[in-house]
Design a protein around this motif. Structure first.
Motif, PDB file in Angstrom:
ATOM      1  N   VAL A   1       0.863  -1.173   0.000  1.00 60.06           N
ATOM      2  CA  VAL A   1       0.000   0.000   0.000  1.00 60.06           C
ATOM      3  C   VAL A   1       0.902   1.226   0.000  1.00 60.06           C
ATOM      4  O   VAL A   1       1.788   1.347   0.832  1.00 60.06           O
ATOM      5  CB  VAL A   1      -0.898   0.027   1.257  1.00 60.06           C
ATOM      6  CG1 VAL A   1      -1.793   1.255   1.239  1.00 60.06           C
ATOM      7  CG2 VAL A   1      -1.719  -1.235   1.364  1.00 60.06           C
ATOM      8  N   ALA A   2       0.673   2.104  -0.952  1.00 58.36           N
ATOM      9  CA  ALA A   2       1.442   3.344  -1.027  1.00 58.36           C
ATOM     10  C   ALA A   2       0.455   4.494  -1.226  1.00 58.36           C
ATOM     11  O   ALA A   2      -0.636   4.304  -1.776  1.00 58.36           O
ATOM     12  CB  ALA A   2       2.433   3.289  -2.185  1.00 58.36           C
ATOM     13  N   LEU A   3       0.852   5.666  -0.799  1.00 63.97           N
ATOM     14  CA  LEU A   3      -0.001   6.841  -0.923  1.00 63.97           C
ATOM     15  C   LEU A   3      -0.397   7.077  -2.387  1.00 63.97           C
ATOM     16  O   LEU A   3      -1.554   7.392  -2.669  1.00 63.97           O
ATOM     17  CB  LEU A   3       0.702   8.068  -0.338  1.00 63.97           C
ATOM     18  CG  LEU A   3      -0.110   9.358  -0.326  1.00 63.97           C
ATOM     19  CD1 LEU A   3      -1.406   9.168   0.464  1.00 63.97           C
ATOM     20  CD2 LEU A   3       0.701  10.486   0.261  1.00 63.97           C
ATOM     21  N   VAL A   4       0.534   6.913  -3.275  1.00 64.51           N
ATOM     22  CA  VAL A   4       0.242   7.120  -4.699  1.00 64.51           C
ATOM     23  C   VAL A   4      -0.795   6.110  -5.192  1.00 64.51           C
ATOM     24  O   VAL A   4      -1.698   6.454  -5.960  1.00 64.51           O
ATOM     25  CB  VAL A   4       1.541   7.020  -5.535  1.00 64.51           C
ATOM     26  CG1 VAL A   4       1.242   7.072  -7.022  1.00 64.51           C
ATOM     27  CG2 VAL A   4       2.493   8.126  -5.143  1.00 64.51           C
ATOM     28  N   ARG A   5      -0.708   4.888  -4.733  1.00 64.26           N
ATOM     29  CA  ARG A   5      -1.672   3.851  -5.122  1.00 64.26           C
ATOM     30  C   ARG A   5      -3.066   4.187  -4.594  1.00 64.26           C
ATOM     31  O   ARG A   5      -4.066   4.033  -5.295  1.00 64.26           O
ATOM     32  CB  ARG A   5      -1.210   2.506  -4.575  1.00 64.26           C
ATOM     33  CG  ARG A   5      -1.931   1.336  -5.136  1.00 64.26           C
ATOM     34  CD  ARG A   5      -1.277   0.075  -4.646  1.00 64.26           C
ATOM     35  NE  ARG A   5      -1.422  -0.933  -5.670  1.00 64.26           N
ATOM     36  CZ  ARG A   5      -1.141  -2.179  -5.505  1.00 64.26           C
ATOM     37  NH1 ARG A   5      -0.637  -2.600  -4.371  1.00 64.26           N
ATOM     38  NH2 ARG A   5      -1.325  -3.045  -6.473  1.00 64.26           N
ATOM     39  N   VAL A   6      -3.144   4.634  -3.360  1.00 64.00           N
ATOM     40  CA  VAL A   6      -4.424   5.024  -2.774  1.00 64.00           C
ATOM     41  C   VAL A   6      -4.993   6.229  -3.523  1.00 64.00           C
ATOM     42  O   VAL A   6      -6.202   6.294  -3.787  1.00 64.00           O
ATOM     43  CB  VAL A   6      -4.271   5.320  -1.267  1.00 64.00           C
ATOM     44  CG1 VAL A   6      -5.546   5.904  -0.687  1.00 64.00           C
ATOM     45  CG2 VAL A   6      -3.871   4.055  -0.523  1.00 64.00           C
ATOM     46  N   ALA A   7      -4.150   7.159  -3.901  1.00 66.77           N
ATOM     47  CA  ALA A   7      -4.605   8.318  -4.675  1.00 66.77           C
ATOM     48  C   ALA A   7      -5.149   7.878  -6.030  1.00 66.77           C
ATOM     49  O   ALA A   7      -6.193   8.368  -6.477  1.00 66.77           O
ATOM     50  CB  ALA A   7      -3.462   9.314  -4.853  1.00 66.77           C
TER      51      ALA A   7
ATOM     52  N   SER B   1      -8.524   6.389  -5.552  1.00 66.80           N
ATOM     53  CA  SER B   1      -9.494   7.448  -5.275  1.00 66.80           C
ATOM     54  C   SER B   1      -9.945   8.125  -6.563  1.00 66.80           C
ATOM     55  O   SER B   1     -11.131   8.435  -6.730  1.00 66.80           O
ATOM     56  CB  SER B   1      -8.899   8.488  -4.337  1.00 66.80           C
ATOM     57  OG  SER B   1      -8.557   7.898  -3.110  1.00 66.80           O
TER      58      SER B   1
END
Length: 106
Positions: free
Chosen positions: A82-88, A91
């Motif tokens: 899980v990475a912030l870029v993946r979550v973004a 979204s």
């Protein structure tokens, strides 16, 4: 009703995406048969939803649901990173699916 069929098609696509790996490059007959059956079911449900929904909207929502579901299952079940870029990115996909629904209430 066509939006319900489209969401159902997306859910079946998520199941299909998870059924590919167990085929072991399509060398295992039963998992391969399940994989092909799920793919056919997903496309069939998608085609039913396109009776009144625009093709572009239906396909974009279908692939969006499949992509988000496959990535989410990868994170939860297979412990994918899980990475912030993946979550973004997820979204943005969810936002696009919601906008497509709002733009074409069907």
């Amino acid at each position: 009703m066509n939006w319900v069929l489209l969401v159902l098609a997306g859910i079946v696509e998520i199941a299909w995406s998870q059924s590919i790996k167990p085929t072991e490059n399509f060398t295992r007959p039963l998992p391969t048969l399940l994989c092909f059956a799920l793919a056919a079911a997903a496309v069939y449900l998608l085609s039913l939803s396109m009776r009144t929904l625009p093709v572009g909207t239906a396909y974009a929502v279908f692939t969006g649901i499949g992509a988000v579901g496959a990535i989410a299952l990868g994170i939860v079940v297979h412990r994918d990173p899980v990475a912030l870029v993946r979550v973004a990115a997820l979204s943005l996909i969810v936002g696009g699916v919601v906008l497509a629904r709002v733009a074409d209430p069907g």
